[in-house]
Design an enzyme around this catalytic site. Structure first.
Site, mmCIF file in Angstrom:
data_model
loop_
_atom_site.group_PDB
_atom_site.id
_atom_site.type_symbol
_atom_site.label_atom_id
_atom_site.label_comp_id
_atom_site.label_asym_id
_atom_site.label_seq_id
_atom_site.Cartn_x
_atom_site.Cartn_y
_atom_site.Cartn_z
ATOM 1 N N HIS A 27 10.033 7.146 7.251
ATOM 2 C CA HIS A 27 10.413 6.815 6.021
ATOM 3 C C HIS A 27 11.903 7.639 6.610
ATOM 4 O O HIS A 27 11.918 7.439 7.591
ATOM 5 C CB HIS A 27 9.976 8.346 5.536
ATOM 6 C CG HIS A 27 8.030 7.225 4.926
ATOM 7 N ND1 HIS A 27 7.884 7.746 3.793
ATOM 8 C CD2 HIS A 27 7.182 7.467 5.695
ATOM 9 C CE1 HIS A 27 6.702 6.932 3.487
ATOM 10 N NE2 HIS A 27 6.532 6.752 4.726
ATOM 11 N N HIS A 33 6.215 5.322 12.249
ATOM 12 C CA HIS A 33 6.048 4.647 10.977
ATOM 13 C C HIS A 33 6.790 5.282 10.158
ATOM 14 O O HIS A 33 6.685 6.965 10.013
ATOM 15 C CB HIS A 33 4.609 5.068 10.610
ATOM 16 C CG HIS A 33 4.015 4.847 9.017
ATOM 17 N ND1 HIS A 33 3.990 3.867 8.058
ATOM 18 C CD2 HIS A 33 4.696 5.328 7.765
ATOM 19 C CE1 HIS A 33 3.076 4.006 7.410
ATOM 20 N NE2 HIS A 33 4.656 5.176 6.901
ATOM 21 N N ARG A 46 1.219 -1.232 -0.052
ATOM 22 C CA ARG A 46 0.334 0.506 -0.117
ATOM 23 C C ARG A 46 0.993 1.020 -0.252
ATOM 24 O O ARG A 46 0.704 1.972 -1.100
ATOM 25 C CB ARG A 46 -1.242 -0.411 0.848
ATOM 26 C CG ARG A 46 -1.719 1.293 0.976
ATOM 27 C CD ARG A 46 -1.747 2.466 1.434
ATOM 28 N NE ARG A 46 -1.449 2.519 2.760
ATOM 29 C CZ ARG A 46 -0.291 4.089 3.463
ATOM 30 N NH1 ARG A 46 -1.175 4.796 2.280
ATOM 31 N NH2 ARG A 46 -0.549 3.965 4.059
ATOM 32 N N ASP A 47 1.318 1.538 1.041
ATOM 33 C CA ASP A 47 2.275 3.080 0.977
ATOM 34 C C ASP A 47 3.290 2.957 0.134
ATOM 35 O O ASP A 47 3.528 4.239 -0.634
ATOM 36 C CB ASP A 47 2.904 3.075 2.550
ATOM 37 C CG ASP A 47 3.056 4.985 2.474
ATOM 38 O OD1 ASP A 47 2.826 5.111 2.068
ATOM 39 O OD2 ASP A 47 4.163 4.393 4.626
ATOM 40 N N CYS A 65 6.678 9.551 -1.248
ATOM 41 C CA CYS A 65 4.969 10.824 -1.265
ATOM 42 C C CYS A 65 4.880 11.323 -1.815
ATOM 43 O O CYS A 65 5.759 12.802 -2.060
ATOM 44 C CB CYS A 65 5.064 11.558 0.167
ATOM 45 S SG CYS A 65 3.746 12.140 0.573
ATOM 46 N N ASN A 121 9.100 4.385 2.533
ATOM 47 C CA ASN A 121 9.123 3.095 4.117
ATOM 48 C C ASN A 121 10.788 3.363 4.147
ATOM 49 O O ASN A 121 11.759 2.771 3.935
ATOM 50 C CB ASN A 121 8.017 2.699 4.435
ATOM 51 C CG ASN A 121 6.725 3.211 4.182
ATOM 52 O OD1 ASN A 121 6.131 2.987 3.516
ATOM 53 N ND2 ASN A 121 6.640 3.520 5.332
HETATM 54 N N1 COA Z 1 -12.897 5.132 -3.511
HETATM 55 C C1 COA Z 1 -13.287 4.804 -4.183
HETATM 56 N N2 COA Z 1 -13.567 6.033 -5.335
HETATM 57 C C2 COA Z 1 -13.979 7.172 -4.609
HETATM 58 C C3 COA Z 1 -14.019 6.872 -3.023
HETATM 59 C C4 COA Z 1 -13.324 5.698 -2.458
HETATM 60 N N3 COA Z 1 -13.055 5.486 -1.536
HETATM 61 N N4 COA Z 1 -14.112 8.328 -2.637
HETATM 62 C C5 COA Z 1 -14.715 9.028 -3.759
HETATM 63 N N5 COA Z 1 -14.410 8.119 -4.428
HETATM 64 C C6 COA Z 1 -14.717 8.883 -5.704
HETATM 65 C C7 COA Z 1 -16.410 8.977 -6.384
HETATM 66 O O1 COA Z 1 -17.382 8.491 -6.168
HETATM 67 C C8 COA Z 1 -16.023 10.640 -6.857
HETATM 68 O O2 COA Z 1 -16.049 9.954 -8.134
HETATM 69 P P1 COA Z 1 -16.920 10.814 -9.868
HETATM 70 O O3 COA Z 1 -16.627 12.336 -10.068
HETATM 71 O O4 COA Z 1 -17.169 9.392 -10.561
HETATM 72 O O5 COA Z 1 -18.307 11.487 -9.446
HETATM 73 C C9 COA Z 1 -15.007 11.384 -7.026
HETATM 74 O O6 COA Z 1 -14.567 10.028 -6.323
HETATM 75 C C10 COA Z 1 -14.615 12.481 -5.856
HETATM 76 O O7 COA Z 1 -15.112 12.103 -4.292
HETATM 77 P P2 COA Z 1 -14.912 13.309 -3.193
HETATM 78 O O8 COA Z 1 -16.107 12.759 -2.151
HETATM 79 O O9 COA Z 1 -15.899 14.185 -3.898
HETATM 80 O O10 COA Z 1 -13.937 12.479 -2.789
HETATM 81 P P3 COA Z 1 -12.552 13.813 -3.354
HETATM 82 O O11 COA Z 1 -12.076 14.582 -4.490
HETATM 83 O O12 COA Z 1 -13.396 16.323 -2.238
HETATM 84 O O13 COA Z 1 -11.473 13.130 -2.812
HETATM 85 C C11 COA Z 1 -10.908 11.692 -1.003
HETATM 86 C C12 COA Z 1 -11.487 13.286 -1.089
HETATM 87 C C13 COA Z 1 -10.475 11.420 0.160
HETATM 88 C C14 COA Z 1 -11.865 10.647 -1.545
HETATM 89 C C15 COA Z 1 -9.179 11.383 -2.303
HETATM 90 O O14 COA Z 1 -8.611 12.936 -1.799
HETATM 91 C C16 COA Z 1 -9.115 10.228 -2.420
HETATM 92 O O15 COA Z 1 -8.714 9.284 -2.248
HETATM 93 N N6 COA Z 1 -7.632 10.781 -1.346
HETATM 94 C C17 COA Z 1 -6.765 9.364 -0.870
HETATM 95 C C18 COA Z 1 -5.372 10.412 -0.583
HETATM 96 C C19 COA Z 1 -4.177 8.805 0.162
HETATM 97 O O16 COA Z 1 -4.866 7.474 -0.155
HETATM 98 N N7 COA Z 1 -3.263 9.391 0.660
HETATM 99 C C20 COA Z 1 -2.532 8.562 1.107
HETATM 100 C C21 COA Z 1 -2.757 8.090 2.560
HETATM 101 S S1 COA Z 1 -1.623 8.607 3.292
HETATM 102 ZN ZN ZN Z 2 4.611 6.223 4.670
#
Ligand code: COA
Ligand code: ZN
Length: 307
Positions: free
Chosen positions: A213, A211, A19-20, A245, A254
């Site tokens: 890095h 955690h 994942r990370d 990142c 990591n």
């Molecule tokens: N799985 C799949 N699709 C998802 C989802 C999920 N968990 N959450 C949101 N979506 C989709 C929505 O359905 C929407 O799709 P569409 O445009 O086709 O309708 C789109 O993503 C935007 O959704 P929204 O609720 O407006 O989210 P956002 O754009 O504000 O984004 C997050 C917020 C949190 C969902 C997004 O930024 C994200 O997934 N970030 C993860 C970052 C990450 O993993 N970082 C590393 C970990 S530290």
């Molecule tokens: Zn990390």
């Protein structure tokens, strides 16, 4: 010192490479290769593998096929296959895929949180309040990450006073485990001591994971400090030292699991993890990654100097 007493709590590793690690690799690794990686890791003695993330595929394309990875792995009894989720939609997808454990995440820096998940710290906690409720209702164990708990790529040093209230809130919500992240790999043992002293007043040590890095080469020193000076036993790491990142330019991956296992074992820990199998699991990914591995042990292996 230097050897483990049998009564001494032994370090535990949560493998976060699939994942990370992989979410931060620019190469696209197929679901098949990811599943093979997870399966190889499960045979090393690791007891928990964060297998992927059910996040927005637009936000993190590398994790878009996590459901497929879950479908392809051959589950090994005794191994926990967990998943990272940002919201309820992610939780639904994770439960459907059969994740054994759920991880939610926030950060100790407002700017980092905005860039990473487009939410403030308190908004992110509001967002995962129902996720926590439903995870507990489904009787799945729950981990919460706090990223940038030492340094933020945008805001600089992060003080313990910024981290502690978030920790209190999360503990109040009933999370089973916390993972405190040095997301850009800039913490020193001194920073680790400054945070652990007040942190361990509010978190039972067995619920705490660190955690690290390895950007500045201090991750091993930090882990040994936390274990030997504070009795912290929980650590996250990525086999092969995968990752980086995207929101933390220049940050390396990591701490590599094989390097961490080597260091902790050298310091007396009884890890029960096969280092040769770890490096082999990582080596099998190299053709997909398009760059050499970033772990010290893989470099030792490739020059043959260990023999
Ligand atoms: N799985 C799949 N699709 C998802 C989802 C999920 N968990 N959450 C949101 N979506 C989709 C929505 O359905 C929407 O799709 P569409 O445009 O086709 O309708 C789109 O993503 C935007 O959704 P929204 O609720 O407006 O989210 P956002 O754009 O504000 O984004 C997050 C917020 C949190 C969902 C997004 O930024 C994200 O997934 N970030 C993860 C970052 C990450 O993993 N970082 C590393 C970990 S530290
Ligand atoms: Zn990390």
């Amino acid at each position: 010192m230097g050897y483990a007493l049998s009564a001494e709590p032994q370090p535990r590793i949560v493998e976060v490479g699939p994942r990370d690690g992989l979410q931060n690799e620019s190469a696209v690794v197929s679901a098949e290769k990811k599943a093979a990686f997870v399966d190889a890791l499960a045979k090393t003695g690791l007891k928990e593998i964060e297998t992927g993330a059910f996040v927005s595929p637009q936000a993190v394309p590398q994790m878009a096929d996590t459901a497929e990875v879950f479908a392809k792995i051959q589950r090994r009894p005794g191994v926990v296959y967990s998943a990272l989720v940002p919201n309820q939609k992610g939780l639904e997808r994770a439960m459907q895929a059969g994740a054994d454990k759920i991880s939610v995440f926030t950060a100790a820096s407002e700017t980092f949180n905005q860039k990473n998940i487009r939410a403030s710290i308190s908004e992110s906690i509001e967002r995962f309040r129902p996720v926590i409720r439903e995870t507990k209702a489904a009787r799945l164990p729950l981990r919460a990450y706090i990223s940038t708990a030492f340094h933020c790529p945008y805001e600089g040093p992060v003080k313990p006073v910024a981290v502690l209230p978030i920790v209190k809130t999360l503990m109040g919500l009933g999370v089973d485990e916390l993972s405190i992240g040095d997301t850009i790999g800039k913490a020193s043992p001194r920073d680790v001591r400054s945070l652990l002293k007040p942190l361990l007043d509010i978190v039972p040590v067995e619920k705490l994971f660190l955690h690290f890095h390895d950007t500045y080469g201090m991750a091993i020193a930090n882990a040994l400090t936390a274990w030997r000076e504070f009795g912290v036993t929980g650590f996250d790491s990525s086999t092969g030292g995968l990752g980086g990142c995207p929101y933390a330019p220049g940050a390396s991956g990591n701490i590599a699991t094989e390097d961490l296992v080597f260091a902790l074992s050298a310091e007396g820990a009884d890890m029960g993890i096969d280092i040769e199998k770890l490096t082999a699991a990582a080596r099998a990914l190299v053709p997909s990654l398009g760059h050499p591995l970033d772990s010290r042990l893989s470099r030792v292996a490739s020059t043959g100097r260990h023999s």
